[in-house]
Design an enzyme around this catalytic site. Structure first.
Site, PDB file in Angstrom:
ATOM      1  N   SER A 249      -1.341  -2.065   3.772  1.00 39.02           N
ATOM      2  CA  SER A 249      -2.438  -1.380   4.427  1.00 39.02           C
ATOM      3  C   SER A 249      -2.257   0.113   4.190  1.00 39.02           C
ATOM      4  O   SER A 249      -1.288   0.539   3.576  1.00 39.02           O
ATOM      5  CB  SER A 249      -2.431  -1.699   5.912  1.00 39.02           C
ATOM      6  OG  SER A 249      -1.264  -1.138   6.486  1.00 39.02           O
ATOM      7  N   LYS A 250      -3.178   0.879   4.737  1.00 40.09           N
ATOM      8  CA  LYS A 250      -3.141   2.328   4.519  1.00 40.09           C
ATOM      9  C   LYS A 250      -1.802   2.935   4.922  1.00 40.09           C
ATOM     10  O   LYS A 250      -1.299   3.834   4.281  1.00 40.09           O
ATOM     11  CB  LYS A 250      -4.241   2.998   5.330  1.00 40.09           C
ATOM     12  CG  LYS A 250      -5.526   3.053   4.558  1.00 40.09           C
ATOM     13  CD  LYS A 250      -6.509   3.969   5.221  1.00 40.09           C
ATOM     14  CE  LYS A 250      -7.878   3.721   4.609  1.00 40.09           C
ATOM     15  NZ  LYS A 250      -8.948   4.035   5.498  1.00 40.09           N
ATOM     16  N   ARG A 251      -1.259   2.389   5.981  1.00 44.17           N
ATOM     17  CA  ARG A 251      -0.013   2.954   6.499  1.00 44.17           C
ATOM     18  C   ARG A 251       1.134   2.815   5.496  1.00 44.17           C
ATOM     19  O   ARG A 251       2.104   3.556   5.535  1.00 44.17           O
ATOM     20  CB  ARG A 251       0.221   2.288   7.856  1.00 44.17           C
ATOM     21  CG  ARG A 251       1.493   1.669   8.190  1.00 44.17           C
ATOM     22  CD  ARG A 251       1.349   0.947   9.539  1.00 44.17           C
ATOM     23  NE  ARG A 251       1.221  -0.485   9.329  1.00 44.17           N
ATOM     24  CZ  ARG A 251       2.254  -1.276   9.118  1.00 44.17           C
ATOM     25  NH1 ARG A 251       3.466  -0.797   9.085  1.00 44.17           N
ATOM     26  NH2 ARG A 251       2.081  -2.561   8.929  1.00 44.17           N
TER      27      ARG A 251
END
Ligand code: GLU
Length: 480
Positions: A249-251
């Site tokens: 994910s973006k994280r």
């Protein structure tokens, strides 16, 4: 089965089919790369299809960002991209063909009826799926003007088998697949229908995509079989996971490709090499430039378990490709980054210096940003800002040494790296110091920092006048 019936003699056609609801993320870029490489390896074609049927979520900016990302990576399609939404009439045509052939039927169930069905299934803890209530009913039984959808008449007995090129043999009981909708009551095709029709019409022989689409493949096959079309080879590749093993994910740094280019300062060849190694391997070869990748790539080398995204590995590869890259090209890529750091435009002379400096800057950098950072000292004006470590080096004896060095350099016959080196060595000898001890305060005085290219290169790149000015200024500065 003959070779042609298995599709082996046909030209390979692959496709990348992004939904333009966001940027080209790193997982999509890898899917595109695998399709592109597979086509290149087999002398086939790589096509692009924009899956823009979700009108509410598809945007022109996203289409542009995806094309831009693909172009940067060199993964353009071999033909103009197909836009799925434009093909709606063709999708409807196929739905009607299936209807006429008895492989599909009209379903007049109302939304209320279907909600009730779902409620009953939920209460009975049964899987929620359409029960085929109009499958064998006469459409004439529906009141005139009742809206209807077209549903596929999916097989109810037996099983559907996919020999997936990555996942192996995957089997689903047909009883688990319901009669999905092909055409909605407003005449628009469903995604499942559109994909199948487009793949067929584009002549796609190999569908290589994320394994989140594996379930769809069984539904899509039902349509392919009903139409009597040839089945493509499926290769569902495992998704990329983050370094902690969770879905990317973006994280984790699952950003748009543009972030790797613009914010992080990566080279496209490094991103390609990294994406290739993310899920595909050839022994323990790490550095695989694109030509070698074309030569080696095959689906057989794609692993079945998810690979973990590791930004450090990407940076290391980027460092490698920076060292390999042409200096003029790097200078052109670094210049705008440097300009924004310095908040000024570089003139032609400064651009030349930057290009000359590249050979000494790039060995120590992992990104274009780091090169820009390392180049900054070249264009600062005197007096420099010294960082803490550099200031600490510039004590009284060091400043005396700077003045001595400046004097000695004053009379250097020509400003070459060799001549500079001779002078500095002599200064060190006269002072009874090792070269390193002399280089440290020089570096601090000339760059404001304690890390830089080799000291002779630094002097050479700065030029005589600027070097002497910096040495004299630091030498005469009041102790800080
Ligand atoms: N448009 C789908 C996606 O972006 C891909 C569909 C496919 O490859 O069949 O996930």
């Amino acid at each position: 089965m003959t070779a042609s019936a298995t599709g082996k003699n046909k030209q390979v056609v692959t496709r990348f089919a992004p939904s333009p609801t966001g940027f080209l993320h790193i997982g999509g870029a890898r899917t595109a790369l695998f399709n592109w490489l597979f086509a290149r390896h087999h002398g086939g074609k790589f096509l692009l299809r924009v899956e823009d049927t979700d009108r509410a979520r598809s945007t022109e900016e996203a289409v542009a960002a995806i094309f831009d990302g693909l172009e940067w990576l060199g993964l353009g399609g071999d033909e103009p991209a197909v836009f799925q939404f434009e093909r709606t009439p063709r999708h409807a045509e196929v739905a009607n063909q299936l209807l006429a052939a008895g492989h599909a039927y009209k379903c007049f169930a109302t939304p209320e009826e279907l909600a009730e069905l779902r409620e009953q299934q939920r209460a009975a803890k049964q899987p929620m799926r359409y029960d085929g209530r109009w499958r064998d009913r006469d459409p004439a039984e529906a009141p005139a003007g009742t809206p209807y959808v077209i549903r596929i008449k999916a097989p109810r007995e037996g099983e559907t088998v996919i020999e997936d090129a990555v996942q192996g043999r995957v089997v689903v009981q047909n009883a688990e697949l319901d009669d999905m909708i092909l055409l909605r009551s407003d005449g628009t095709p469903t995604y499942m229908l559109a994909v199948v029709v487009d793949d067929h019409d584009m002549g796609v022989t190999h569908v290589i995509r994320g394994d989140d689409h594996l379930n769809n493949a069984f539904r899509q096959l039902a349509i392919i079989k009903a139409m009597g079309w040839e089945e493509p080879v499926y290769a569902h590749i495992p998704l990329i996971h983050g370094s902690d093993g969770a879905k990317l994910s973006k994280r984790h740094g699952a950003l748009g490709v543009d972030a790797y280019r613009d914010d992080m300062g990566m080279l496209p060849e490094a991103v390609l090499n990294y994406l290739l190694r993310l899920g595909w391997g050839h022994g323990d070869e790490e550095i695989i430039p694109i030509d070698r990748a074309i030569e080696l790539f095959d689906i057989a080398g794609v692993g079945r378990s998810p690979s973990r995204f590791d930004i450090k590995k990407l940076e290391n590869l980027n460092g490698h490709y920076l060292r390999e890259a042409d200096d003029a090209r790097l200078a052109a890529l670094v210049a705008p980054r440097l300009e924004s750091r310095l908040d000024t435009q570089l003139n032609d002379r400064q651009r030349d210096i930057l290009a000359q400096a590249m050979a000494s800057l790039k060995p120590r950098a992992k990104t274009l940003n780091e090169i820009a950072e390392g180049a900054e000292f070249l264009f600062k004006s005197c007096p420099l800002d010294f960082d803490e470590k550099a200031s600490a080096l510039l004590d009284e004896p060091a400043r005396a040494l700077l003045i001595k060095t400046a004097d000695a350099l004053q009379s250097v016959p020509s400003w070459t790296v060799e001549a500079i080196e001779d002078v500095i060595r002599r200064v060190a000898e006269d002072a009874g110091l090792g070269l390193g001890k002399v280089a440290q305060p020089l570096r601090a005085a000339l760059t404001g920092r304690t890390v830089s290219p080799g000291i002779f290169d630094v002097l050479f790149l700065l030029g005589k006048e600027e070097s002497l000015e910096r040495l004299t200024a630091a030498g005469h500065a009041a102790a800080g």
